[in-house]
Design a protein around this motif. Structure first.
Motif, PDB file in Angstrom:
ATOM      1  N   PRO A 177       0.810  -1.215   0.000  1.00 56.51           N
ATOM      2  CA  PRO A 177       0.000   0.000   0.000  1.00 56.51           C
ATOM      3  C   PRO A 177       0.847   1.271   0.000  1.00 56.51           C
ATOM      4  O   PRO A 177       1.801   1.393   0.769  1.00 56.51           O
ATOM      5  CB  PRO A 177      -0.814  -0.118   1.288  1.00 56.51           C
ATOM      6  N   GLY A 178       0.494   2.188  -0.896  1.00 54.21           N
ATOM      7  CA  GLY A 178       1.123   3.490  -0.918  1.00 54.21           C
ATOM      8  C   GLY A 178       2.434   3.586  -1.643  1.00 54.21           C
ATOM      9  O   GLY A 178       2.953   4.688  -1.854  1.00 54.21           O
ATOM     10  N   VAL A 179       3.023   2.463  -2.051  1.00 51.42           N
ATOM     11  CA  VAL A 179       4.315   2.476  -2.726  1.00 51.42           C
ATOM     12  C   VAL A 179       4.098   2.592  -4.234  1.00 51.42           C
ATOM     13  O   VAL A 179       3.275   1.882  -4.810  1.00 51.42           O
ATOM     14  CB  VAL A 179       5.112   1.196  -2.398  1.00 51.42           C
ATOM     15  N   THR A 180       4.848   3.499  -4.853  1.00 55.52           N
ATOM     16  CA  THR A 180       4.776   3.632  -6.304  1.00 55.52           C
ATOM     17  C   THR A 180       5.819   2.730  -6.944  1.00 55.52           C
ATOM     18  O   THR A 180       7.020   2.970  -6.838  1.00 55.52           O
ATOM     19  CB  THR A 180       5.002   5.098  -6.729  1.00 55.52           C
ATOM     20  N   ASP A 181       5.339   1.665  -7.582  1.00 55.42           N
ATOM     21  CA  ASP A 181       6.203   0.659  -8.188  1.00 55.42           C
ATOM     22  C   ASP A 181       6.472   0.991  -9.647  1.00 55.42           C
ATOM     23  O   ASP A 181       5.993   1.996 -10.182  1.00 55.42           O
ATOM     24  CB  ASP A 181       5.539  -0.714  -8.075  1.00 55.42           C
ATOM     25  N   VAL A 182       7.228   0.133 -10.304  1.00 53.23           N
ATOM     26  CA  VAL A 182       7.511   0.263 -11.726  1.00 53.23           C
ATOM     27  C   VAL A 182       7.016  -1.002 -12.421  1.00 53.23           C
ATOM     28  O   VAL A 182       7.515  -2.098 -12.151  1.00 53.23           O
ATOM     29  CB  VAL A 182       9.011   0.467 -11.991  1.00 53.23           C
ATOM     30  N   ALA A 183       6.015  -0.850 -13.279  1.00 57.01           N
ATOM     31  CA  ALA A 183       5.457  -2.000 -13.997  1.00 57.01           C
ATOM     32  C   ALA A 183       6.261  -2.239 -15.264  1.00 57.01           C
ATOM     33  O   ALA A 183       6.463  -1.324 -16.065  1.00 57.01           O
ATOM     34  CB  ALA A 183       3.991  -1.771 -14.331  1.00 57.01           C
ATOM     35  N   VAL A 184       6.729  -3.473 -15.429  1.00 53.31           N
ATOM     36  CA  VAL A 184       7.555  -3.818 -16.583  1.00 53.31           C
ATOM     37  C   VAL A 184       6.824  -4.733 -17.562  1.00 53.31           C
ATOM     38  O   VAL A 184       7.399  -5.156 -18.568  1.00 53.31           O
ATOM     39  CB  VAL A 184       8.878  -4.473 -16.135  1.00 53.31           C
ATOM     40  N   ALA A 185       5.569  -5.022 -17.286  1.00 49.52           N
ATOM     41  CA  ALA A 185       4.783  -5.838 -18.212  1.00 49.52           C
ATOM     42  C   ALA A 185       3.308  -5.663 -17.900  1.00 49.52           C
ATOM     43  O   ALA A 185       2.925  -5.324 -16.776  1.00 49.52           O
ATOM     44  CB  ALA A 185       5.162  -7.324 -18.108  1.00 49.52           C
ATOM     45  N   HIS A 186       2.485  -5.864 -18.909  1.00 54.68           N
ATOM     46  CA  HIS A 186       1.039  -5.939 -18.669  1.00 54.68           C
ATOM     47  C   HIS A 186       0.397  -6.867 -19.687  1.00 54.68           C
ATOM     48  O   HIS A 186       0.981  -7.187 -20.730  1.00 54.68           O
ATOM     49  CB  HIS A 186       0.379  -4.562 -18.652  1.00 54.68           C
ATOM     50  N   LYS A 187      -0.792  -7.308 -19.357  1.00 49.08           N
ATOM     51  CA  LYS A 187      -1.547  -8.166 -20.263  1.00 49.08           C
ATOM     52  C   LYS A 187      -2.118  -7.349 -21.421  1.00 49.08           C
ATOM     53  O   LYS A 187      -2.274  -6.139 -21.339  1.00 49.08           O
ATOM     54  CB  LYS A 187      -2.694  -8.855 -19.525  1.00 49.08           C
ATOM     55  N   GLY A 188      -2.454  -8.049 -22.489  1.00 44.48           N
ATOM     56  CA  GLY A 188      -3.221  -7.472 -23.572  1.00 44.48           C
ATOM     57  C   GLY A 188      -4.625  -8.036 -23.554  1.00 44.48           C
ATOM     58  O   GLY A 188      -4.983  -8.855 -22.695  1.00 44.48           O
ATOM     59  N   ARG A 189      -5.438  -7.595 -24.486  1.00 47.96           N
ATOM     60  CA  ARG A 189      -6.798  -8.126 -24.595  1.00 47.96           C
ATOM     61  C   ARG A 189      -7.147  -8.351 -26.061  1.00 47.96           C
ATOM     62  O   ARG A 189      -6.989  -7.459 -26.890  1.00 47.96           O
ATOM     63  CB  ARG A 189      -7.824  -7.169 -23.995  1.00 47.96           C
ATOM     64  N   ARG A 190      -7.584  -9.581 -26.343  1.00 46.66           N
ATOM     65  CA  ARG A 190      -8.129  -9.875 -27.656  1.00 46.66           C
ATOM     66  C   ARG A 190      -9.591 -10.244 -27.479  1.00 46.66           C
ATOM     67  O   ARG A 190      -9.921 -11.230 -26.817  1.00 46.66           O
ATOM     68  CB  ARG A 190      -7.347 -11.008 -28.333  1.00 46.66           C
ATOM     69  N   GLY A 191     -10.464  -9.443 -28.062  1.00 50.98           N
ATOM     70  CA  GLY A 191     -11.896  -9.733 -28.025  1.00 50.98           C
ATOM     71  C   GLY A 191     -12.336 -10.247 -29.385  1.00 50.98           C
ATOM     72  O   GLY A 191     -11.987  -9.674 -30.423  1.00 50.98           O
TER      73      GLY A 191
END
Length: 379
Positions: A177-191
């Motif tokens: 909680p409250g910590v600003t992290d660094v995101a190095v990946a995320h999911k995509g979405r195929r509909g």
């Protein structure tokens, strides 16, 4: 933090967040463009779809601070009588549509872009000697992120291709909680849509036709056997998924249906996809991809590590590399060859809500991360 910077950040974030931009982003783009033209010496341009892109410096490498100024539709209680948005400050937070997703981060990036002394990051450089700069600093705020990355895709098609980008989508509160992290990946979405075709007949003589719903259920059964891919990123598993979300078929109780449509939501991961194309082997079944938002993974450990080191230096908590569950404009940029990380003030559960809000202290923190990371990169 300089109180003048804090006051400017609050004022700018409030002003941007108050401007309606869920149906038409023009007014919000006007605010961003006018501020950048007044407050910086950068080359500020507005493209034909409404993206605002500012550039400072020159060189073989480029780093972009990226956001978007469109928002999802507000709740009734978030709108003023004149159609703009109510923005209120309370207990160290700004409340209102777009404060978290993501005009607060856009304001922090604008201020950082203004305050980074591109020419002064080395004693050997002067403001008139652009050729000696190690790279170009870019600010970009896109339109249409909430509807599939319209602005980012247009910009990329028109040649927008920074080598590196810090995308200001939410990364606060992921590791703790409250910590600003660094995101190095995320999911995509195929509909996608599965359309099963058959031939109609009276239900009293079912063998006279071909039941499209039966063919659709064969497709659904196949979907349920597919193994969703998983990849390891930043020490954790990023898991995809494939799920049937809607089904629509038939015209009457006593008619064998000649058509049935099934929608599928697929969450994709970098480098891997479920074998959903196997649907095309089924008789009478057509598979159509309606939307394909790409996943993202940063492949430059030095760049990601530099941003994480800066994030660690400006907060008491210990930020980590994390992953995000949903797609952002970073996916489009990554697919076009830009090395991206995500770092921003929004916390899980804040975006798109009737009481959307963002912490002023975290906005200040993100300003320091954007400025520090860019200055370190330029230095």
């Amino acid at each position: 933090m300089d109180t003048t910077v804090t006051e400017t950040l609050i004022e700018l974030a409030t002003r941007l967040a108050a401007v309606s931009s869920h149906e038409d982003e023009t007014a919000a783009g006007d605010e961003i463009e006018a501020w950048l033209c007044a407050e910086t010496d950068a080359d500020v341009r507005r493209d034909e779809v409404g993206n605002v892109i500012a550039r400072n410096g020159a060189g073989e490498r480029s780093l972009a601070l990226v956001g978007h100024h469109d928002v999802v539709a507000p709740a009734d209680e978030q709108v003023t009588d004149d159609g703009n948005y109510i923005v209120e400050a309370c207990d160290g937070r700004l409340y209102g549509r777009g404060t978290a997703d993501m005009k607060g981060a856009v304001a922090a990036a604008m201020l950082a872009f203004r305050d980074i002394d591109v020419a002064g990051t080395s004693s050997e450089r002067t403001s008139s000697d652009d050729a000696s700069l190690p790279g170009e600093l870019v600010f970009a705020s896109f339109v249409g992120e909430e509807v599939g990355g319209v602005g980012a895709r247009h910009a990329i098609d028109e040649g927008f291709s920074p080598d590196y980008a810090i995308v200001g989508e939410g990364s606060t509160g992921y590791s703790s909680p409250g910590v600003t992290d660094v995101a190095v990946a995320h999911k995509g979405r195929r509909g996608s849509t599965i359309t099963a075709h058959g031939s109609a007949a009276h239900a009293s003589e079912p063998d006279a036709g071909e039941n499209a719903i039966y063919r659709a259920t064969d497709a659904v059964s196949l979907i349920r056997t597919l193994e969703a891919p998983t990849v390891e990123v930043a020490g954790e598993s990023l898991e995809g998924s494939v799920v049937v979300t809607e089904i629509d078929g038939g015209t009457a109780m006593n008619v064998v249906p000649d058509r049935c449509d099934v929608t599928v939501d697929e969450r994709t991961v970098p480098g891997e996809r479920a074998a959903i194309e196997r649907l095309e082997d089924l008789e009478g079944v057509e598979w159509t991809v309606d939307q394909d938002l790409p996943p993202m993974r940063c492949g430059d450990e030095a760049f990601a590590g530099g941003v994480l080191q800066t994030a660690d230096s400006v907060q008491s908590g210990s930020p980590e590399f994390v992953t995000k569950p949903h797609a952002t404009d970073a996916g489009w940029l990554a697919a076009a060859g830009t090395e991206c990380v995500i770092c921003g003030p929004a916390e899980p559960g804040e975006a798109h809500t009737a009481d959307e809000s963002v912490s002023v202290a975290v906005l200040e923190r993100c300003y320091r991360i954007y400025r520090g990371a860019a200055e370190n990169w330029l230095g």
